[in-house]
Design an enzyme around this catalytic site. Structure first.
Site, PDB file in Angstrom:
ATOM      1  N   GLU A  94       0.797  -1.234   0.000  1.00 29.24           N
ATOM      2  CA  GLU A  94       0.000   0.000   0.000  1.00 29.24           C
ATOM      3  C   GLU A  94       0.829   1.282   0.000  1.00 29.24           C
ATOM      4  OE1 GLU A  94      -3.070  -0.197   2.975  1.00 29.24           O
ATOM      5  OE2 GLU A  94      -4.268  -1.438   1.644  1.00 29.24           O
ATOM      6  N   GLU A 112      -6.581  -8.072  -1.050  1.00 23.04           N
ATOM      7  CA  GLU A 112      -7.076  -8.120   0.325  1.00 23.04           C
ATOM      8  C   GLU A 112      -8.543  -7.746   0.363  1.00 23.04           C
ATOM      9  OE1 GLU A 112      -5.122  -5.584   3.179  1.00 23.04           O
ATOM     10  OE2 GLU A 112      -3.147  -6.076   2.394  1.00 23.04           O
TER      11      GLU A 112
HETATM   12  C1  GLA Z   1      -4.476  -2.786   4.536  1.00 24.11           C
HETATM   13  C2  GLA Z   1      -3.124  -3.416   4.730  1.00 24.11           C
HETATM   14  C3  GLA Z   1      -3.130  -4.596   5.626  1.00 24.11           C
HETATM   15  C4  GLA Z   1      -4.040  -4.391   6.791  1.00 24.11           C
HETATM   16  C5  GLA Z   1      -5.426  -4.082   6.269  1.00 24.11           C
HETATM   17  C6  GLA Z   1      -6.490  -4.005   7.317  1.00 24.11           C
HETATM   18  O1  GLA Z   1      -5.124  -3.076   3.406  1.00 24.11           O
HETATM   19  O2  GLA Z   1      -2.496  -3.727   3.524  1.00 24.11           O
HETATM   20  O3  GLA Z   1      -1.819  -4.819   6.057  1.00 24.11           O
HETATM   21  O4  GLA Z   1      -3.559  -3.373   7.596  1.00 24.11           O
HETATM   22  O5  GLA Z   1      -5.367  -2.860   5.589  1.00 24.11           O
HETATM   23  O6  GLA Z   1      -6.540  -2.801   7.967  1.00 24.11           O
END
Ligand code: GLA
Ligand code: ZN
Length: 673
Positions: free
Chosen positions: A148, A301
């Site tokens: 991210e 995710e």
């Molecule tokens: C993001 C991150 C994860 C986790 C999720 C949930 O997408 O990539 O590592 O922190 O959020 O909050």
């Protein structure tokens, strides 16, 4: 490139947080739930490189072998999102400076300066260790770079690099002054060294928006370089393995068309808020699919249950995760991955949902649902992997325009580009009409589309308006709206009448724009040119005061001093036609209007269905897969498949004619040859 032979199901796993017994138990539970891929070790840089250039990969070697011995693939993540403490301490340049000028301290993740050469050096070095060890490991399904991206940094190094970037872009200081129109308020610079970062932009409209715009482009480019820094290393050892990064939800601050240009595949994290309607989530998936011209993507995710970072972290209702998962696949995802496999015992996200909760066993609602989904996905096999989603409708989407529109001071503070896009997306979603999102450029090919919709295309970069004009002349249909065609890529208004270079194709000119307060509205009155259900409809937000010049008025305002002036128009131009919607009409109007245009253009939905049902289609050489999702929380809904004959892939049997889909249920079928 290595193609998956199944829907990868699983997600983030952090074995560095667990002891051997727990890991062994996890393997049993993963197999029980049908998990076939684990993403790791996203945050383990400090454990893998305890000191500069000193590596300890033995534990990771063991765990990857153990995972593979259990028949599970891995998505290997370079752990470069969370640098070790020694790196931040020894080389403070890796830590970012925020917009207030504060040098930030160590302890966060995604908290590094993307332009720090030391960061890049160490990131490439550890990526190389990964590639050397695992590039040919049989368990390796794909690479995942960092996590991210999205840090904005205002350090001296970023400032110096920004000046170089500007020098390349504008060639000379005179060029820069002209493009930034610095003569306004006497902001002229006499050398690139006098350019400072847009730190004063922070909530103060009095800062030149052109500088902020370029800074956002610069940060996007710098982030893409950072990604490529690792990408190149990983590819060198095995070009067959796809490389991606998980993009945070749907972020405004990085131009994702640019960021994903050099990625093998788009990856994104879907965390819808409880108030987001299904069409809004569907739109985001479609945008992600649009980033690489319709190529399927990796859902990197989603949460198997609640979040921890929302103010009120609602549980996912029974069946909700299954619906969200199929919705992603219906719109182009080839994977179904979660954050996270096992709920962490402590730390910032200890209350975030997981497949294996703190209870530690399989006797939970969430685990049972995950197991059911795993079982279904196994049954589906590779039936839609790599399949595309043909569409006749394109909605234009431009990150640069998004930035410029929402940072503009005036005409209204409530500019919301995604909201505008979703208002125009919704009528198609309701009718199960597939939509592509397209980034407009000077040489975009619209020839495959019967309709192009450009909501609030505020910025028309070089050649964009010309290209759209050409498309209509050749027989295309264009719909565009208030706040379109106003500025060039430096946010300079296109001189002459609004909407700039789009006025000929639209056959209108806009004299003024009225911004309504939130409690104000107007009404639009149909002139009779369109067979609409009502005589008039509500509108609000912005009202263009426009004149037709060749176009025909389809509706006029009912109220205020501009009552009687046109607000919705149609212009026959060349072999095609162009519509202009000069205000923000209520949904009932937009959905009818889009419906009429679609009928006219010969665009129809996939199958007729009752309200709340979403239908999509994915096509590949393996055949055609139809996804039907009933989003209604109560009540079965009917879909009419007519004479089509489909095979129900989850339950077997033939689907044809009228069919009831239970509330919150899905039907996935393949058309019979
Ligand atoms: C993001 C991150 C994860 C986790 C999720 C949930 O997408 O990539 O590592 O922190 O959020 O909050
Ligand atoms: Zn920096």
């Amino acid at each position: 490139m290595k193609q998956a032979d199944r829907i990868y199901y699983g997600g983030d796993y952090n074995p560095d947080q667990w002891d051997e017994n727990t890991i062994a138990e996890d393997m049993r539970l993963f197999k029980k739930a049908g998990i076939n891929l684990l993403t790791l070790p996203v945050f383990a840089w400090a454990k893998l490189e305890p000191d500069e250039g000193v590596y300890d990969f033995a534990w990771l070697d063991r765990i990857i072998d153990q995972i593979w011995a259990n028949g599970i693939y891995v998505c290997l993540a370079t752990p470069t999102t969370a640098q070790p403490a020694w790196l931040s301490t020894r080389y403070p340049e890796v830590l970012p400076v925020d917009i207030q000028g504060r040098k930030r301290t160590h302890g966060m993740r995604v908290f590094f300066c993307v332009n720090s050469l030391k960061y890049r050096e160490r990131a490439a070095a550890i990526a190389e260790e990964f590639a050397k060890r695992y590039a040919h490991h049989p368990a390796l399904a794909m690479w995942h770079v960092s996590n991210e991206y999205g840090t904005y940094c205002y350090c001296d190094n970023c400032q110096a690099k920004f000046r170089l970037w500007l020098r390349r872009r504008y060639g000379s200081v005179a060029g820069l002054n002209e493009k930034w129109h610095t003569s306004f308020w006497g902001r002229t610079v006499t050398s690139f060294e006098e350019v400072t970062l847009p730190t004063e932009r922070n909530d103060d409209y009095r800062f030149n928006p052109a500088i902020q715009l370029d800074y956002m482009r610069f940060v996007t480019d710098s982030t893409a370089e950072c990604f490529m820094n690792e990408y190149r290393v990983l590819k060198k050892y095995n070009p067959e393995i796809p490389v991606q990064t998980n993009m945070s939800g749907f972020i405004k601050k990085l131009d994702q068309f640019t960021l994903t240009k050099y990625m093998d595949v788009v990856g994104w994290d879907n965390y819808p808020w409880p108030h987001h309607p299904p069409y809004f989530v569907a739109m985001k998936h479609d945008i992600m699919r649009g980033l690489k011209g319709g190529q399927s993507f990796v859902l990197t995710e989603q949460s198997p249950n609640q979040q921890n970072w929302q103010p009120y972290n609602k549980l996912k209702r029974p069946g909700e995760v299954r619906m969200l998962s199929y919705q992603a696949m219906a719109h182009g995802a080839d994977t179904c991955l979660f954050f996270q496999m096992r709920q962490s015992i402590a730390g910032q996200e200890k209350f975030h949902g997981a497949i294996i909760s703190h209870a530690g066993h399989e006797h939970t609602r969430v685990f049972r649902e995950s197991e059911q989904l795993g079982c279904e996905l196994e049954q589906l096999g590779d039936v839609f992997i790599g399949a595309r989603s043909p569409a006749k409708v394109a909605i234009l989407m431009d990150w640069n325009s998004w930035w410029a529109l929402e940072q503009s001071s005036g005409p209204s503070k409530d500019m919301d580009y995604l909201d505008a896009l979703s208002r125009y997306y919704r009528p198609f979603h309701e009718r199960s009409i597939p939509v592509d999102f397209v980034n407009p450029g000077a040489d975009t090919d619209y020839s495959g589309y019967a309709l192009v919709v450009a909501p609030m295309l505020y910025m028309t970069r070089e050649g964009v308006a010309e290209r759209l004009t050409e498309y209509v002349r050749e027989g295309g249909r264009l719909v565009t709206t208030v706040m379109s065609g106003l500025v060039d890529e430096n946010d300079r208004c296109v001189f002459g009448e609004y909407p700039g270079k789009l006025r000929d194709v639209l056959g209108v000119w806009v004299e003024e724009v009225d911004a309504l307060r939130p409690d104000e509205s107007n009404r639009i009155h149909l002139t009779g040119a369109l067979p609409m259900k009502q005589e008039s409809y509500g509108c609000n937000f912005l009202c263009d005061l426009l004149h037709t010049r060749g176009a025909e008025a389809l509706a006029v305002y009912e109220e205020d001093f501009y009552a009687g002036m046109p607000c919705v128009t149609r212009n026959r131009f060349g072999k095609g036609e162009a519509y202009y919607v000069g205000t923000q009409p209520e949904h009932a109007f937009l959905t009818e209007l889009m419906g009429l245009i679609c009928v006219d253009a010969g665009i129809s939905g996939l199958f007729p269905a009752e309200e709340g049902v979403e239908i999509t289609r994915r096509v590949s050489e393996k055949g055609e897969v139809i996804f039907v999702l009933n989003h209604n929380r109560t009540g079965a809904a009917e879909v009419d498949f007519g004479a089509s004959r489909l095979t129900d892939l989850l339950h077997g049997g033939t689907v044809t004619g009228k069919r009831q889909i239970a509330a919150q249920d899905v039907l996935i079928c393949r058309t019979e040859a």
